[in-house]
Design an enzyme around this catalytic site. Structure first.
Site, mmCIF file in Angstrom:
data_model
loop_
_atom_site.group_PDB
_atom_site.id
_atom_site.type_symbol
_atom_site.label_atom_id
_atom_site.label_comp_id
_atom_site.label_asym_id
_atom_site.label_seq_id
_atom_site.Cartn_x
_atom_site.Cartn_y
_atom_site.Cartn_z
ATOM 1 N N HIS A 167 -37.549 26.869 3.327
ATOM 2 C CA HIS A 167 -38.421 27.481 2.320
ATOM 3 C C HIS A 167 -37.969 27.119 0.910
ATOM 4 C CE1 HIS A 167 -41.108 30.865 0.948
ATOM 5 N NE2 HIS A 167 -40.284 30.805 -0.095
ATOM 6 N N GLU A 168 -36.687 27.306 0.620
ATOM 7 C CA GLU A 168 -36.196 27.028 -0.730
ATOM 8 C C GLU A 168 -36.233 25.535 -1.040
ATOM 9 O OE1 GLU A 168 -36.072 29.373 -2.648
ATOM 10 O OE2 GLU A 168 -35.917 31.045 -1.234
ATOM 11 N N HIS A 171 -39.696 24.600 -2.072
ATOM 12 C CA HIS A 171 -39.884 24.912 -3.491
ATOM 13 C C HIS A 171 -39.327 23.779 -4.348
ATOM 14 C CE1 HIS A 171 -41.621 28.817 -3.272
ATOM 15 N NE2 HIS A 171 -40.538 29.464 -2.853
ATOM 16 N N HIS A 177 -45.870 29.327 -3.109
ATOM 17 C CA HIS A 177 -46.189 30.136 -1.942
ATOM 18 C C HIS A 177 -47.645 29.966 -1.534
ATOM 19 C CE1 HIS A 177 -42.658 32.739 -3.386
ATOM 20 N NE2 HIS A 177 -42.257 32.022 -2.352
ATOM 21 N N TYR A 223 -45.943 34.602 2.706
ATOM 22 C CA TYR A 223 -45.261 35.887 2.842
ATOM 23 C C TYR A 223 -46.024 36.785 3.823
ATOM 24 C CZ TYR A 223 -41.533 35.546 -0.636
ATOM 25 O OH TYR A 223 -40.369 35.234 -1.303
#
Length: 269
Positions: A167-168, A171, A177, A223
């Site tokens: 996930h990071e 980014h 997101h 999310y």
């Protein structure tokens, strides 16, 4: 009799120690089943940043200035590719991680090279741009290439899972997101009244890099239903079917991989 007594005590201690280890292992296994959104929220819930750490939006996106500006669509943010069609991105892992923790991070880094033209490689003297993976306060990353060394925080206290590493890194590669996509309102209804006070901006739509891929409820960048809830009621609901499962990813989806390959023009042959 003394020997028997000591042997019995030793067995009891060993049994107790084993039970504690087993209980810890079961706790860890349960934690690993949490979605990436739940892990990130839990890790960042009580975050108190140091003076040299950035402000966060969206729960885990580091920002330097205007929280509504996306550098990937305003100034460009892609990592450079080489003549062989691959992007070799230097990384440095701080030495405060244990061998086991480091292996989790390295597994996440390596997972990109198996599905795309993104190849993370160890930092070398002379590199001008790199990702510095550190255990700071919480889990966070800037969006896209920033220039120089840019921090990806993977706090030892709650960020060391395969899903959070991916996930990071997504980014850092340029992605926001899923719930902030420009077409979000066609797929997700936001319940603004259930959002924590002052956290509305985490749901603002921005011009994201969708790369022609469909909205993905299974994205590792999506999310979960109760993200930033102030009353244990849903902040997001799928439409038209509110019962559709979403925000439960524990690793990159096929759509995540497809848009990554399209963004970096990776060869799909």
């Amino acid at each position: 009799m003394v020997i028997f007594s000591w042997t019995f005590v030793a067995l009891l201690l060993g049994s107790s120690s084993w039970a504690e280890e087993e209980a810890f292992a079961q706790s860890e296994d349960t934690t690993r089943e949490l979605s990436v959104g739940e892990l990130l929220e839990r890790a960042n819930r009580e975050r108190v940043p140091d003076f040299d750490e950035p402000a966060l939006i969206g729960g885990d996106i580091a920002v330097k200035g205007d929280r509504n500006a996306d550098p990937c669509t305003t100034t460009g943010c892609l990592w450079l590719k080489y003549s062989d069609g691959k992007a070799y991105i230097p990384y440095y892992i701080a030495n405060h991680y244990t061998d086991r923790e480091r292996s989790i991070i390295e597994r996440g880094l390596q997972s990109f090279s198996t599905v795309s033209c993104i190849h993370f490689r160890p930092y070398q003297t002379g590199d001008h741009e790199w990702i510095s993976i550190e255990s700071r306060n919480g889990c966070y990353s800037y969006v896209g290439r920033q220039g120089g060394g840019q921090t990806v925080s993977l706090d030892r206290s709650g960020c060391l899972y395969h899903s959070t590493v991916q996930h990071e890194l997504l980014h850092a590669l340029g992605f926001n997101h899923e719930q902030t996509r420009s077409d979000r309102d066609n797929h997700i209804r936001v319940h603004w009244d259930n959002i924590m006070d002052g956290m509305d901006y985490n749901f603002y739509i921005i011009d994201t890099l969708n790369q022609g891929t469909p909205y993905d409820y299974n994205s590792v960048m999506q999310y979960e239903r109760y993200a930033f809830s102030k009353n244990n009621r849903p902040t997001m609901e799928p439409i038209p079917n509110p019962n559709v499962a979403f925000g439960q990813a524990t690793q990159m989806s096929q759509n995540d991989i497809a848009r990554l390959n399209r963004l970096y023009n990776c060869c799909e042959c």
